[in-house]
Design a protein around this motif. Structure first.
Motif, PDB file in Angstrom:
ATOM      1  N   UNK A  74       0.837  -1.184   0.000  1.00  0.00           N
ATOM      2  CA  UNK A  74       0.000   0.000   0.000  1.00  0.00           C
ATOM      3  C   UNK A  74       0.877   1.242   0.000  1.00  0.00           C
ATOM      4  N   UNK A  75       0.542   2.180  -0.802  1.00  0.00           N
ATOM      5  CA  UNK A  75       1.257   3.450  -0.816  1.00  0.00           C
ATOM      6  C   UNK A  75       0.597   4.417   0.155  1.00  0.00           C
ATOM      7  N   UNK A  76       1.392   5.290   0.758  1.00  0.00           N
ATOM      8  CA  UNK A  76       0.878   6.215   1.738  1.00  0.00           C
ATOM      9  C   UNK A  76       0.255   7.456   1.124  1.00  0.00           C
ATOM     10  N   UNK A  77      -0.612   8.086   1.897  1.00  0.00           N
ATOM     11  CA  UNK A  77      -1.181   9.386   1.543  1.00  0.00           C
ATOM     12  C   UNK A  77      -1.757  10.015   2.798  1.00  0.00           C
ATOM     13  N   UNK A 119       4.023  11.280  -1.521  1.00  0.00           N
ATOM     14  CA  UNK A 119       4.180  10.806  -0.145  1.00  0.00           C
ATOM     15  C   UNK A 119       5.616  10.403   0.155  1.00  0.00           C
ATOM     16  N   UNK A 120       6.119  10.876   1.294  1.00  0.00           N
ATOM     17  CA  UNK A 120       7.413  10.460   1.825  1.00  0.00           C
ATOM     18  C   UNK A 120       7.270  10.307   3.323  1.00  0.00           C
ATOM     19  N   UNK A 121       7.971   9.361   3.892  1.00  0.00           N
ATOM     20  CA  UNK A 121       7.991   9.222   5.339  1.00  0.00           C
ATOM     21  C   UNK A 121       8.677  10.443   5.934  1.00  0.00           C
ATOM     22  N   UNK A 179       4.309  12.781  12.756  1.00  0.00           N
ATOM     23  CA  UNK A 179       5.211  11.976  11.949  1.00  0.00           C
ATOM     24  C   UNK A 179       4.475  10.869  11.223  1.00  0.00           C
ATOM     25  N   UNK A 180       4.981  10.541  10.042  1.00  0.00           N
ATOM     26  CA  UNK A 180       4.452   9.412   9.276  1.00  0.00           C
ATOM     27  C   UNK A 180       5.605   8.440   9.055  1.00  0.00           C
ATOM     28  N   UNK A 181       5.491   7.256   9.661  1.00  0.00           N
ATOM     29  CA  UNK A 181       6.615   6.324   9.687  1.00  0.00           C
ATOM     30  C   UNK A 181       6.403   5.057   8.863  1.00  0.00           C
ATOM     31  N   UNK A 215       1.188   4.221   4.546  1.00  0.00           N
ATOM     32  CA  UNK A 215      -0.168   3.949   4.995  1.00  0.00           C
ATOM     33  C   UNK A 215      -1.018   5.196   4.773  1.00  0.00           C
ATOM     34  N   UNK A 216      -2.309   5.067   4.960  1.00  0.00           N
ATOM     35  CA  UNK A 216      -3.202   6.225   4.930  1.00  0.00           C
ATOM     36  C   UNK A 216      -3.161   6.885   6.299  1.00  0.00           C
ATOM     37  N   UNK A 217      -2.761   8.122   6.331  1.00  0.00           N
ATOM     38  CA  UNK A 217      -2.800   8.930   7.547  1.00  0.00           C
ATOM     39  C   UNK A 217      -3.932   9.937   7.393  1.00  0.00           C
TER      40      UNK A 217
END
Length: 117
Positions: free
Chosen positions: A1-4, A57-59, A93-95, A98-100
């Motif tokens: 899954x790609x984050x967003x 999206x980037x961590x 933070x997004x680590x 995933x969907x945030x």
């Protein structure tokens, strides 16, 4: 899954979505902030698209700034010239990929947030 990343604003004092609030998203690195997106909430209190889509999206560490002053003024939620809440920053933070979802629950003299789904 790609984050967003998605967000929305709810006016908890009125029990409705908060329409017309400008939101800015910054990437944070040390003492450096780089603006990467802006959006305005629609009639549902949401942005029309993810404020940070999958292809960008980037961590890392981010900050959303909600410019709530005009909205609160429009609804008569001010006392004098100095506002209790005007701009509300939320750093997080997004680590993982995933969907945030980082919403703002707003009232004239307080706010809260959480990691939603």
């Amino acid at each position: 899954m790609s984050g967003y990343l998605t967000t929305h604003v709810l006016d908890t004092a009125r029990g409705c979505p908060a329409e017309g609030i400008e939101i800015a998203l910054y990437r944070v690195s040390g003492n450096s902030h780089r603006k990467i997106a802006t959006a305005v909430t629609n009639a549902d209190g949401r942005t029309d698209a993810p404020i940070l889509p999958t292809d960008q999206f980037e961590l890392g560490t981010y900050e959303l700034i909600f410019f709530c002053g005009d909205y609160l003024r429009k609804h008569g939620d001010t006392q004098g010239d100095v506002m209790f809440l005007d701009q509300i920053p939320i750093r997080f933070g997004m680590s993982e990929q995933d969907h945030y979802h980082v919403p703002l629950l707003l009232s004239p003299f307080g706010y809260s947030t959480y990691r939603g789904s």
